[in-house]
Motif scaffolding. Structure first.
Motif, short mmCIF file in Angstrom:
data_model
loop_
_atom_site.label_atom_id
_atom_site.label_comp_id
_atom_site.label_asym_id
_atom_site.label_seq_id
_atom_site.Cartn_x
_atom_site.Cartn_y
_atom_site.Cartn_z
N GLU A 277 3.91 28.12 23.21
CA GLU A 277 4.20 26.78 22.72
C GLU A 277 3.35 25.74 23.43
O GLU A 277 2.84 24.80 22.83
CB GLU A 277 5.68 26.47 22.90
N ASN A 281 0.52 25.04 20.78
CA ASN A 281 1.39 24.17 19.97
C ASN A 281 2.27 24.96 18.99
O ASN A 281 2.22 24.76 17.77
CB ASN A 281 0.53 23.15 19.20
N SER A 282 3.05 25.86 19.55
CA SER A 282 4.03 26.64 18.76
C SER A 282 3.38 27.46 17.64
O SER A 282 3.90 27.54 16.53
CB SER A 282 5.11 25.71 18.17
N ILE A 283 2.25 28.07 17.95
CA ILE A 283 1.54 28.85 16.93
C ILE A 283 2.39 30.01 16.42
O ILE A 283 2.24 30.47 15.28
CB ILE A 283 0.20 29.38 17.51
N PHE A 285 5.33 29.95 15.52
CA PHE A 285 6.11 29.50 14.36
C PHE A 285 5.21 29.25 13.15
O PHE A 285 5.55 29.61 12.03
CB PHE A 285 6.88 28.22 14.69
N TRP A 286 4.06 28.64 13.39
CA TRP A 286 3.15 28.30 12.30
C TRP A 286 2.62 29.54 11.59
O TRP A 286 2.35 29.50 10.38
CB TRP A 286 1.98 27.46 12.83
N MET A 287 2.48 30.65 12.32
CA MET A 287 1.90 31.84 11.67
C MET A 287 2.89 32.51 10.71
O MET A 287 2.53 33.44 10.00
CB MET A 287 1.41 32.84 12.71
N ILE A 289 3.83 31.02 8.17
CA ILE A 289 3.39 30.53 6.85
C ILE A 289 2.48 31.56 6.16
O ILE A 289 2.77 31.97 5.03
CB ILE A 289 2.70 29.15 6.97
N ASN A 328 -2.59 35.64 19.12
CA ASN A 328 -1.44 35.06 19.81
C ASN A 328 -0.79 36.05 20.77
O ASN A 328 -0.23 35.66 21.80
CB ASN A 328 -0.43 34.58 18.78
#
Length: 389
Positions: A277, A281-283, A285-287, A289, A328
């Protein structure tokens, strides 16, 4: 005045040292990530092929040559991983932090009790022996399965088919075991202070999805260019179902790991998410998508599953999403985490990806795509028709 100047020179020297450290190790890191990524695609394709052989699936027989050739990168990718591991043991590259001998020395200021207690498993000779077993084992089964398949094309012998069947059973069992240790060694040991009981299954699901995505992309490409006429919308529909269910499996394991760690709130466990995080920047969570939301809504319709353009695009998105996932998993645990550098990532992907594509299509030039004719289920696969298309 002198104190002020000394401070400036000290700060500049310290910054130069940090920059040099990053420059020394970041290219090796992104190269290692790319090698692991493309090797995992090949291993995933071979594992998927083994599952098809073991389950005696008739629909997929015409796609077997595609799966076999995508698996052809295993010896090359595995060999490059071994080279990077050897460079680590020789202290030329510093990706695996636990290989520092001072961490095991109680007298040293770097002594780490947690890592020292894992010395039975995390020691260089045993680590290299395990890694060699992974590479040689997967390479052996790839070559063996491919050779038996080629013999079956010529002989049309039931005995050769039985050999292929039993060899695939052994490989599936072998890989189900070694994949656990492989992911522990090549990824999770980058941060010896952190562990997850779901980690191996999580990475294995990524292997399978990237393997099936590549199989789908190559099959569509060859079909559209007239080299693979036997491939139909029915075969595409079944591959799409595997992509859909595979993305759901990956998401389930992702959520299970995150939920348990968030609920437990144990510092040595949640540091995995906190670090990512802070750096990216919280990748993590974004991945979700590209790896879950887009495939879920894109493939939930039966019509979409048999649409070449939609499935091709979604397969490509899944490959990009799972590269981000692999990045990641690896990058944040090397030193204090490397910064996301687009140019180095693109460069490493072009180098290793170009080599991967060269190996793949040079093998296609030497082999007929209908080389699965000797399989007893070939006619079933050739005439396969999904009922609702």
């Amino acid at each position: 005045m002198f104190i002020f100047l000394d401070k400036i020179f000290f700060d500049q020297e310290q910054n130069f040292t940090v920059l040099t450290k990053i420059k020394d190790h970041q290219p090796w890191t992104v190269l290692y990530i790319s090698i692991f990524y493309f090797t995992s695609i090949s291993i995933g394709a071979l594992f998927f092929l083994g599952i098809q052989n073991v389950s005696k699936s008739g629909w997929s027989v015409i796609i077997h040559p595609i799966m076999e050739e995508i698996s052809s990168f295993i010896p090359y990718g595995g060999g490059m991983i071994l080279i990077i591991l050897l460079l680590n043991t020789m202290d030329i590259v510093h990706i695996f932090h636990w290989m520092d001998a001072d961490l095991y020395n109680p007298i040293s200021l770097k002594y780490d009790e947690i890592i020292a207690n894992k010395r039975i498993f995390l020691n260089i000779p045993f680590f290299l022996i395990r890694s060699i077993i992974y590479v040689l084992g997967c390479s052996f089964f790839y070559l063996n399965i491919k050779n038996i398949s080629c013999s079956l094309y010529i002989s049309h012998s039931l005995n050769d088919y039985k050999k292929l069947y039993f060899r695939s059973i052994i490989f599936v069992i072998f890989f189900s075991i070694i994949s656990i240790f492989m992911t522990w060694d090549w990824i999770m040991s980058l941060n010896p202070h952190w562990f997850s009981t779901l980690f191996s299954w999580y990475v294995l699901s990524s292997f399978i999805i990237t393997g099936i995505s590549t199989i789908t992309i190559v099959s569509i490409y060859l079909h559209k260019n007239g080299y693979f006429p036997l491939f139909s919308e029915s075969h595409l529909h079944d591959l799409s179902k595997y992509l859909f269910s595979g993305s759901l499996l990956w998401t389930y394991l992702w959520f299970s790991q995150f939920l348990l760690y968030w609920y437990g709130n144990i510092p040595e466990e949640i540091t995995y998410f906190i670090k990512r995080e802070e750096i990216y920047n919280s990748i993590h969570f974004w991945m979700l998508i590209p790896n879950f939301l887009i495939p879920f809504f894109g493939l939930i319709s039966s019509k979409s599953k048999s649409n070449y353009k939609i499935v091709f695009s979604l397969s490509l998105i899944l490959l990009i999403g799972h590269y981000i996932d692999i990045y990641n998993l690896i990058a944040p645990d090397i030193h204090e985490g490397i910064k996301f550098c687009v140019f180095e990532i693109i460069g490493s992907l072009l180098i290793i990806g170009g080599f991967f594509i060269y190996i793949l299509f040079s093998n296609f030039n030497k082999r007929k795509l209908n080389s699965s004719e000797g399989n007893p289920f070939f006619q079933e696969s050739k005439n396969y028709k999904y009922p609702h298309i």
